[in-house]
Scaffold this motif. Structure first.
Motif, PDB file in Angstrom:
ATOM      1  N   ALA A 156      -4.344  -1.796   3.398  1.00  0.00           N
ATOM      2  CA  ALA A 156      -3.248  -2.217   4.279  1.00  0.00           C
ATOM      3  C   ALA A 156      -2.054  -2.690   3.468  1.00  0.00           C
ATOM      4  CB  ALA A 156      -3.734  -3.323   5.214  1.00  0.00           C
ATOM      5  N   ASP A 157      -2.326  -3.348   2.343  1.00  0.00           N
ATOM      6  CA  ASP A 157      -1.233  -3.794   1.491  1.00  0.00           C
ATOM      7  C   ASP A 157      -0.451  -2.610   0.918  1.00  0.00           C
ATOM      8  OD1 ASP A 157      -0.876  -6.572   1.441  1.00  0.00           O
ATOM      9  OD2 ASP A 157      -0.890  -6.589  -0.743  1.00  0.00           O
ATOM     10  N   ASP A 158      -1.140  -1.499   0.674  1.00  0.00           N
ATOM     11  CA  ASP A 158      -0.455  -0.303   0.215  1.00  0.00           C
ATOM     12  C   ASP A 158       0.440   0.285   1.302  1.00  0.00           C
ATOM     13  OD1 ASP A 158      -1.295  -0.223  -2.438  1.00  0.00           O
ATOM     14  OD2 ASP A 158      -3.178   0.752  -1.908  1.00  0.00           O
ATOM     15  N   VAL A 159       0.038   0.121   2.578  1.00  0.00           N
ATOM     16  CA  VAL A 159       0.901   0.548   3.675  1.00  0.00           C
ATOM     17  C   VAL A 159       2.197  -0.256   3.636  1.00  0.00           C
ATOM     18  CG1 VAL A 159       1.137   0.678   6.184  1.00  0.00           C
ATOM     19  CG2 VAL A 159      -1.032   1.281   5.109  1.00  0.00           C
ATOM     20  N   LEU A 160       2.087  -1.575   3.428  1.00  0.00           N
ATOM     21  CA  LEU A 160       3.288  -2.412   3.309  1.00  0.00           C
ATOM     22  C   LEU A 160       4.108  -2.013   2.094  1.00  0.00           C
ATOM     23  CD1 LEU A 160       2.116  -6.060   4.125  1.00  0.00           C
ATOM     24  CD2 LEU A 160       3.122  -4.361   5.643  1.00  0.00           C
ATOM     25  N   GLY A 161       3.411  -1.648   1.005  1.00  0.00           N
ATOM     26  CA  GLY A 161       4.092  -1.297  -0.228  1.00  0.00           C
ATOM     27  C   GLY A 161       4.984  -0.079  -0.105  1.00  0.00           C
ATOM     28  N   GLU A 162       4.736   0.755   0.897  1.00  0.00           N
ATOM     29  CA  GLU A 162       5.586   1.915   1.110  1.00  0.00           C
ATOM     30  C   GLU A 162       6.976   1.500   1.605  1.00  0.00           C
ATOM     31  OE1 GLU A 162       3.437   4.339   3.804  1.00  0.00           O
ATOM     32  OE2 GLU A 162       1.922   4.940   2.338  1.00  0.00           O
ATOM     33  N   THR A 163       7.059   0.285   2.180  1.00  0.00           N
ATOM     34  CA  THR A 163       8.329  -0.237   2.681  1.00  0.00           C
ATOM     35  C   THR A 163       8.915  -1.282   1.753  1.00  0.00           C
ATOM     36  OG1 THR A 163       7.610   0.132   4.962  1.00  0.00           O
ATOM     37  CG2 THR A 163       9.428  -1.415   4.643  1.00  0.00           C
ATOM     38  N   ASP A 164       8.037  -2.117   1.160  1.00  0.00           N
ATOM     39  CA  ASP A 164       8.479  -3.231   0.320  1.00  0.00           C
ATOM     40  C   ASP A 164       7.634  -3.225  -0.953  1.00  0.00           C
ATOM     41  OD1 ASP A 164       8.923  -5.718  -0.910  1.00  0.00           O
ATOM     42  OD2 ASP A 164       9.167  -6.760   0.997  1.00  0.00           O
TER      43      ASP A 164
END
Length: 383
Positions: A156-164
């Motif tokens: 899930a953190d990698d999903v956020l990493g795509e934006t930030d």
């Protein structure tokens, strides 16, 4: 999306939906760090140069869970991981078991400013496989809990990493506080902005499994293959069912007078348990309602290895008559400001619903599990 191709961090094979039936673990995910991947660790630094970091993305989540290993297996995995590191890297991992180091965890994207240990993004593929083996050996084997939940949270953190770019599974840290051994005292310390794992060992026994912080943003997402993930669904659904089992009068008594917009005993709040328990006494509930409380506790307890989890849950069951449940907001747990607490002689659990930080159109779940007596193995006094 990154999840479709990511295969290196905290796992090997692509994962099936963690909310589906249990998946038979891939043999490559055993506790021994010599089996994951195609390269076995040999000399310090391994056969893959540490100067060439592995991918900073997590594998897609799986039904693969922890290995159910003994403490000696955890120690063996820790020793094998250390052998893949050079001297400077070992110095980053092997730290003193002090209060300052043990409490160095956060639910913020603050990197090394608020954490200790070695950053996963700096490790080679071989080193990552060995690091994964340690975490896997130390945590639970359940679907949606333990190692499986951890892998989903990092994804899930990698999903956020795509934006930030300040988010991502590569921004997680691993440390051993004290020397891993079946004698003496030491702690496995692992986490990042959505996770804090603190497992304390003493003379070959697990003496503390808390604090355990588990959060996720987005609360749920679907990858390019159409598989949907919800890392904290077991926790959310458990406390929701617990509240749904209460009568209107019981809910009225359980409701907190003040709203609670985040977990109370998060990072830097060690030892600040309220002097008075609030809410509804579990002793006043029926057997079926008490079972719902125990079921709600279970997903947090199962973060630890299976043997320890079973023993801890038995203790909390024996303490139910002195345990209280409370909430604020709504019982649907689908709106920012919804909050649930379970507070017993030992167990302390909080579940909080917030608006997303990176994407405010999404929900952010935050939860913390502590124990009144055995946080950090009971090694420190916070009074």
């Amino acid at each position: 999306m990154a999840l479709a191709a990511a295969t290196t961090l905290l796992g090997g094979a692509m994962y099936a939906n963690a909310n589906a039936a249990s998946v038979t673990p891939d043999p490559s995910t055993s506790a021994s760090p010599t089996t994951p991947g195609s390269t076995s660790p040999t000399t310090p630094g391994g056969s893959t140069s540490p100067s060439t970091p592995a991918s900073a993305t997590a594998p897609a989540p799986t039904g693969t869970a922890g290995t159910g290993s003994s403490v000696s297996d955890v120690v063996d995995a820790a020793d094998a991981f250390l052998k893949t590191l050079d001297d400077d890297q070992q110095a980053s991992v092997l730290l003193d078991f002090t209060q300052a180091n043990a409490t160095a965890w956060s639910n913020e994207a603050c990197g090394a400013d608020c954490r200790v240990g070695i950053e996963l993004s700096t490790l080679s593929d071989t080193q990552l496989a060995a690091a994964k083996a340690v975490v896997e050996a130390a945590t639970g084997t359940g679907t949606g809990t333990g190692y499986d939940q951890i892998s989903q949270i990092l994804a899930a953190d990698d999903v956020l990493g795509e934006t930030d770019s300040s988010y991502g599974s590569g921004n997680y840290y691993l440390a051993f506080l004290g020397t891993p051994s079946t004698s003496g005292t030491w702690q496995l310390h692992f986490g990042g902005d959505q996770l804090a794992v603190n497992l304390t060992y003493k003379d070959g026994e697990v003496v503390g499994t808390t604090p355990y912080f588990a959060g996720v943003e987005p609360a749920t997402w679907t990858d390019d293959d159409g598989t949907t993930y919800a890392p904290l669904s077991g926790m959310h659904d458990g406390v929701e069912s617990m509240l749904e089992g209460l009568s209107d009068d019981e809910l009225s008594e359980a409701k907190l007078s003040d709203s609670t917009t985040d977990v109370v005993l998060g990072p830097d709040e060690d030892g600040d348990f309220p002097d008075t328990k609030e809410g509804f006494a579990v002793s006043e509930l029926t057997d079926d309602q008490q079972q719902l409380v125990l079921d709600a506790i279970t997903p947090w307890v199962e973060a630890a290895d299976d043997t320890t989890a079973a023993s801890t849950l038995s203790t909390y069951k024996s303490e139910l008559d002195d345990t209280y449940i409370s909430y604020s907001g709504t019982t649907a747990l689908d709106t920012a400001g919804d909050y649930v607490r379970i507070d017993g002689p030992g167990v302390w659990i909080e579940f909080s619903v917030k608006d997303g930080v990176v994407d405010t159109s999404q929900l952010n779940y935050s939860s913390v599990y502590r124990d009144h007596d055995t946080d950090y193995g009971g090694e420190f006094s916070f009074s």
